[in-house]
Design a protein around this motif. Structure first.
Motif, mmCIF file in Angstrom:
data_model
loop_
_atom_site.group_PDB
_atom_site.id
_atom_site.type_symbol
_atom_site.label_atom_id
_atom_site.label_comp_id
_atom_site.label_asym_id
_atom_site.label_seq_id
_atom_site.Cartn_x
_atom_site.Cartn_y
_atom_site.Cartn_z
ATOM 1 N N LYS A 88 1.062 -1.710 -0.209
ATOM 2 C CA LYS A 88 0.053 -0.106 0.147
ATOM 3 C C LYS A 88 1.044 1.291 0.059
ATOM 4 N N PRO A 89 0.298 2.557 -0.665
ATOM 5 C CA PRO A 89 0.991 3.642 -0.204
ATOM 6 C C PRO A 89 1.409 4.018 1.250
ATOM 7 N N VAL A 90 2.596 3.844 1.259
ATOM 8 C CA VAL A 90 2.412 4.684 2.807
ATOM 9 C C VAL A 90 1.729 5.005 3.890
ATOM 10 N N SER A 91 0.748 6.311 3.103
ATOM 11 C CA SER A 91 -0.200 7.023 3.814
ATOM 12 C C SER A 91 -1.158 6.180 3.761
ATOM 13 N N GLU A 92 -1.493 4.935 3.034
ATOM 14 C CA GLU A 92 -2.627 3.840 3.624
ATOM 15 C C GLU A 92 -2.221 3.454 4.257
ATOM 16 N N ILE A 93 -1.341 3.127 4.990
ATOM 17 C CA ILE A 93 -1.103 1.960 5.843
ATOM 18 C C ILE A 93 -1.709 2.231 7.349
ATOM 19 N N THR A 94 -2.308 1.457 7.866
ATOM 20 C CA THR A 94 -3.628 1.658 9.213
ATOM 21 C C THR A 94 -2.697 0.505 10.072
ATOM 22 N N ALA A 95 -3.207 0.706 11.087
ATOM 23 C CA ALA A 95 -2.613 -0.527 12.334
ATOM 24 C C ALA A 95 -2.826 -1.161 12.823
ATOM 25 N N ASN A 96 -4.398 -1.577 11.637
ATOM 26 C CA ASN A 96 -4.931 -2.817 11.357
ATOM 27 C C ASN A 96 -3.609 -3.901 10.672
ATOM 28 N N ASP A 97 -3.497 -3.388 9.712
ATOM 29 C CA ASP A 97 -2.321 -3.476 7.971
ATOM 30 C C ASP A 97 -0.701 -3.994 9.482
ATOM 31 N N ILE A 98 -0.806 -3.486 10.414
ATOM 32 C CA ILE A 98 1.057 -3.638 10.837
ATOM 33 C C ILE A 98 0.025 -5.173 11.828
ATOM 34 N N ARG A 99 -0.696 -4.753 12.531
ATOM 35 C CA ARG A 99 -1.179 -5.656 13.620
ATOM 36 C C ARG A 99 -0.788 -7.375 12.444
ATOM 37 N N ILE A 100 -1.562 -7.502 11.342
ATOM 38 C CA ILE A 100 -2.219 -8.389 10.174
ATOM 39 C C ILE A 100 -0.534 -8.901 9.813
ATOM 40 N N TYR A 101 0.038 -8.471 9.725
ATOM 41 C CA TYR A 101 1.369 -8.749 8.508
ATOM 42 C C TYR A 101 2.002 -9.267 9.821
ATOM 43 N N LYS A 119 11.057 -6.475 15.017
ATOM 44 C CA LYS A 119 10.639 -5.974 14.111
ATOM 45 C C LYS A 119 9.506 -5.212 13.730
ATOM 46 N N ARG A 120 8.366 -4.473 15.289
ATOM 47 C CA ARG A 120 7.430 -4.008 15.518
ATOM 48 C C ARG A 120 8.255 -2.692 15.149
ATOM 49 N N LEU A 121 9.253 -2.520 16.074
ATOM 50 C CA LEU A 121 10.487 -1.577 16.231
ATOM 51 C C LEU A 121 10.694 -0.783 15.481
ATOM 52 N N VAL A 122 11.451 -2.063 14.260
ATOM 53 C CA VAL A 122 12.181 -1.284 13.073
ATOM 54 C C VAL A 122 10.515 -0.252 11.999
ATOM 55 N N ILE A 123 9.944 -1.027 12.042
ATOM 56 C CA ILE A 123 8.229 -0.545 11.668
ATOM 57 C C ILE A 123 7.958 0.877 12.375
ATOM 58 N N ASN A 124 7.604 0.686 13.272
ATOM 59 C CA ASN A 124 7.805 2.027 14.259
ATOM 60 C C ASN A 124 8.328 3.188 13.444
ATOM 61 N N THR A 125 9.741 2.982 14.165
ATOM 62 C CA THR A 125 11.092 4.263 13.454
ATOM 63 C C THR A 125 10.693 4.766 12.179
ATOM 64 N N PHE A 126 10.154 3.742 11.595
ATOM 65 C CA PHE A 126 10.562 3.935 9.971
ATOM 66 C C PHE A 126 8.691 5.159 9.565
ATOM 67 N N ASP A 132 7.725 12.519 10.831
ATOM 68 C CA ASP A 132 8.361 14.036 11.280
ATOM 69 C C ASP A 132 8.461 14.340 9.880
ATOM 70 N N GLU A 133 8.847 14.112 8.761
ATOM 71 C CA GLU A 133 9.101 13.665 7.787
ATOM 72 C C GLU A 133 8.020 15.125 6.540
ATOM 73 N N GLY A 134 7.209 14.619 7.326
ATOM 74 C CA GLY A 134 6.055 14.862 6.048
ATOM 75 C C GLY A 134 4.680 14.263 5.586
ATOM 76 N N TYR A 135 5.795 12.994 4.896
ATOM 77 C CA TYR A 135 5.685 12.209 4.031
ATOM 78 C C TYR A 135 3.868 11.369 4.901
ATOM 79 N N ILE A 136 4.037 11.152 5.988
ATOM 80 C CA ILE A 136 2.050 10.978 6.368
ATOM 81 C C ILE A 136 1.759 11.904 7.861
ATOM 82 N N ALA A 137 0.393 12.262 7.642
ATOM 83 C CA ALA A 137 -0.019 12.845 8.500
ATOM 84 C C ALA A 137 -0.065 11.920 9.854
ATOM 85 N N ARG A 138 0.043 11.344 10.074
ATOM 86 C CA ARG A 138 0.238 10.478 11.559
ATOM 87 C C ARG A 138 1.343 9.030 11.571
#
Length: 330
Positions: A88-101, A119-126, A132-138
């Motif tokens: 998915k585009p990064v801006s469309e990734i949801t918390a549920n997408d991460i949980r399922i993955y 893995k969770r920590l790396v994803i969270n850091t990214f 912070d860089e403005g690619y996604i809102a949250r």
């Protein structure tokens, strides 16, 4: 979108890391005087999953910040699998997408909770960087709680085990490697980088170039000094590296080479468990604390930024705690 950092992604591999830092700094200052907008293009539907542009920009940013090659490889491996799987585009990734993955990855590969939390920590850091860089809102990963796992205490080598490891060394090089590891508490990557000129026998100091491209000083004891001098005197090459391969032209030994040497020594010692460089580093920290070295001093020797990390590596002897309890709590 960060024009400067996206531009730096295009230069990866074409200029040195130092030049990249200089170019990025100057470009950020220069582009600050302009309003730069990305040119709109027609939307193309990709038949196959593709990695987002910000993914490469993120890795380049971390490379410029000085992350080690080993850490960058881990980030690349984890994030590439996550992004291509979610697709998915990064801006469309949801918390549920991460949980399922995370759930599906553990189900399929059967890895531990410790690995999954990494893995969770790396994803969270990214994703936090993207925010912070403005690619996604949250950052959607903020909703994912840390995955609990049992942290097993790493048992350091006992005094007898350490002596058996020493006795199992067959060459000057093997003994030098073991003694330098124990005396300095260095990481295997730091030993690989060491040059002869980094060791000051007169002062008993070793200048290490460690994690995050940071310099620090550690020290060699009498055993390490004798072992190193015997090894260096036995060498017939002029390579500047402190530890070199046995085969000609005797170039700088690689990380995997040192790990194999230590593993082989451990097997010959017959102490009944696996021996590896980080276990010796852990033994150094534990022995230092048990013999009265201050925690801050052990932290400095190991090159840890946070005190908590030192406590993880160094197990404080419970006998000492019991003894001091009787002395002070009366």
């Amino acid at each position: 979108m960060d024009f400067a950092r996206e531009f730096m992604a295009k230069l990866d591999g074409k200029v040195s890391e130092e030049d990249m830092r200089i170019i990025l700094r100057e470009l950020e200052v220069f582009s600050g005087n302009y309003d730069i907008q990305k040119k709109e293009t027609e939307i193309v539907e990709y038949q196959e999953p593709e990695l987002p542009e910000c993914y490469k920009v993120y890795l380049i940013s971390k490379k410029i910040e000085g992350l080690s090659k080993e850490t960058l490889k881990t980030y690349d491996l984890y994030l590439r699998d996550f992004l291509l799987t979610v697709n998915k585009p990064v801006s469309e990734i949801t918390a549920n997408d991460i949980r399922i993955y995370l759930y599906e990855y553990q189900r399929i590969h059967g890895v531990t909770n410790r690995t999954m939390d990494g893995k969770r920590l790396v994803i969270n850091t990214f994703l936090q960087w993207c925010c912070d860089e403005g690619y996604i809102a949250r950052n959607p990963c903020k909703q994912i709680h840390p995955i609990k796992y049992e942290s097993k205490m790493r048992e350091p080598l006992t005094g007898v085990e350490m002596e058996l490891v020493r006795d199992a060394c067959r060459t000057y090089r093997e003994r030098a490697i073991i003694e330098v590891f124990y005396s300095t508490g260095c990481r295997v990557s730091e030993l690989v980088r060491l040059n002869r000129s980094d060791v000051d026998f007169q002062k008993g100091e070793v200048h290490l170039f460690g994690k995050g491209n940071k310099h620090r000083i550690s020290y060699i004891n009498a055993r390490a000094e004798v072992a190193l001098k015997k090894y260096l005197f036995s060498r017939q090459d002029n390579d500047p590296a402190l530890i070199v391969s046995d085969r000609k032209p005797h170039g700088r030994i690689k990380k995997t080479g040192i790990e194999k040497i230590v593993r082989d020594i451990g097997e010959r010692s017959e102490i009944g468990r696996r021996v590896y460089p980080h276990l010796i580093r852990h033994t150094t920290a534990t022995d230092a604390l048990e013999h009265g070295m201050e925690l801050q001093e052990v932290q400095a020797i190991l090159g840890h930024e946070k005190m908590d990390t030192t406590l993880i590596y160094a197990k404080i002897c419970q006998d000492n705690v019991k003894y001091n309890h009787k002395r002070y709590i009366v």
